[in-house]
Design an enzyme around this catalytic site. Sequence first.
Site, short mmCIF file in Angstrom:
data_model
loop_
_atom_site.label_atom_id
_atom_site.label_comp_id
_atom_site.label_asym_id
_atom_site.label_seq_id
_atom_site.Cartn_x
_atom_site.Cartn_y
_atom_site.Cartn_z
N THR A 299 0.88 -1.33 -0.17
CA THR A 299 0.10 0.01 -0.02
C THR A 299 0.83 1.36 0.06
OG1 THR A 299 -1.65 1.39 1.22
CG2 THR A 299 -0.22 -0.15 2.66
N GLU B 52 -4.17 0.53 -10.73
CA GLU B 52 -5.39 0.95 -10.73
C GLU B 52 -6.30 -0.21 -10.07
OE1 GLU B 52 -7.79 3.29 -13.83
OE2 GLU B 52 -5.91 2.83 -14.81
N ASP C 89 -8.19 -4.40 0.44
CA ASP C 89 -8.88 -3.39 -0.21
C ASP C 89 -9.96 -3.28 0.88
OD1 ASP C 89 -9.35 -1.41 -2.18
OD2 ASP C 89 -10.81 -2.56 -3.06
N TYR D 255 -13.40 7.74 6.66
CA TYR D 255 -14.72 7.56 7.13
C TYR D 255 -14.79 7.56 8.67
CZ TYR D 255 -16.01 7.22 2.23
OH TYR D 255 -16.17 7.25 0.78
N ASP D 256 -13.74 7.36 9.21
CA ASP D 256 -13.48 7.30 10.68
C ASP D 256 -14.21 8.03 11.89
OD1 ASP D 256 -12.12 4.68 10.68
OD2 ASP D 256 -10.17 5.54 11.10
P1 IMP Z 1 -8.98 1.32 0.15
O1 IMP Z 1 -9.30 1.01 -1.42
O2 IMP Z 1 -8.57 -0.07 0.94
O3 IMP Z 1 -7.70 2.09 0.17
O4 IMP Z 1 -10.09 2.11 0.92
C1 IMP Z 1 -10.77 2.85 0.04
C2 IMP Z 1 -11.29 4.03 0.97
O5 IMP Z 1 -12.04 3.46 2.05
C3 IMP Z 1 -10.30 4.99 1.43
O6 IMP Z 1 -9.47 6.00 0.90
C4 IMP Z 1 -10.80 5.39 2.75
O7 IMP Z 1 -11.65 6.60 2.53
C5 IMP Z 1 -11.91 4.49 3.19
N1 IMP Z 1 -11.14 3.68 4.45
C6 IMP Z 1 -10.33 2.41 4.28
N2 IMP Z 1 -10.11 1.95 5.37
C7 IMP Z 1 -10.78 2.77 6.02
C8 IMP Z 1 -10.93 2.63 7.73
O8 IMP Z 1 -10.04 1.90 8.28
N3 IMP Z 1 -11.53 3.73 8.33
C9 IMP Z 1 -12.04 4.64 7.56
N4 IMP Z 1 -12.34 4.83 6.12
C10 IMP Z 1 -11.44 3.75 5.68
#
Ligand code: IMP
Length: 209
Positions: A7, A41, A70, A153-154
């Site tokens: 990541t 992507e 993800d 979104y925490d």
């Molecule tokens: P990703 O594709 O796993 O990077 O996550 C997609 C999106 O979900 C991120 O850009 C965050 O906005 C949200 N997200 C992922 N993990 C968390 C978390 O643990 N807490 C709050 N928002 C999260």
Amino acid sequence: MRLVVATANPDKAAELGAILEEELDDLVELVARPQGVGEVEETGESLEDNARLKAVALVAATGEAAVADDTGLEVVALGGAPGTWSARFAGEAATYADNVAKLLAVLEGEIDRRARFRTVVVCRFPDGTEIIGEGVVEGEIVPVPRGFGGFGYDPVFVPEGGGGRTFAEMSPAEKHELSHRGLALRCLAARLKQSKAAAPASSPRLPTS
Ligand code: IMP
């Protein structure tokens, strides 16, 4: 065993590293994603597809085992959206604040605030085998952001079992204990340990599930 963590998001990398090190300290050496390995992507239709795309790309670039996750926020009143679109909910270049603002706007006046976070984590080996972990935490979206911890979104997500606090109002350790990412990584760690115990002399191999 060396595991490259796939990541580029420093918020996620910190959580992934902390949880995996705690669970797998004696089993793996975590390696940061090498500079120069580009972003992948997220074109998959599911969280598992996207996690696999990232893990496969990293294995191809490094020749080492890689772990990628993800995560999606699934809101019941929105039919499971934003899901795989969570990072881009308010547009391609959306910030965390943009996404939270859009979420609160589309849920304004909505009584059903139920939502869940889901994480799928794929550990991929150079021989093409893989081990998958999944974690889901149920909760609800509060109308006014609270707290300064975490990311994404925490500030608007109150998980079940958290005493009514948002993830952003918890310490990192408290969040990891309850969170989707914590659950998914502990699930992965248990499966890695199980496969290591079953085949101590070789890389873990379990059927993908
Ligand atoms: P990703 O594709 O796993 O990077 O996550 C997609 C999106 O979900 C991120 O850009 C965050 O906005 C949200 N997200 C992922 N993990 C968390 C978390 O643990 N807490 C709050 N928002 C999260």
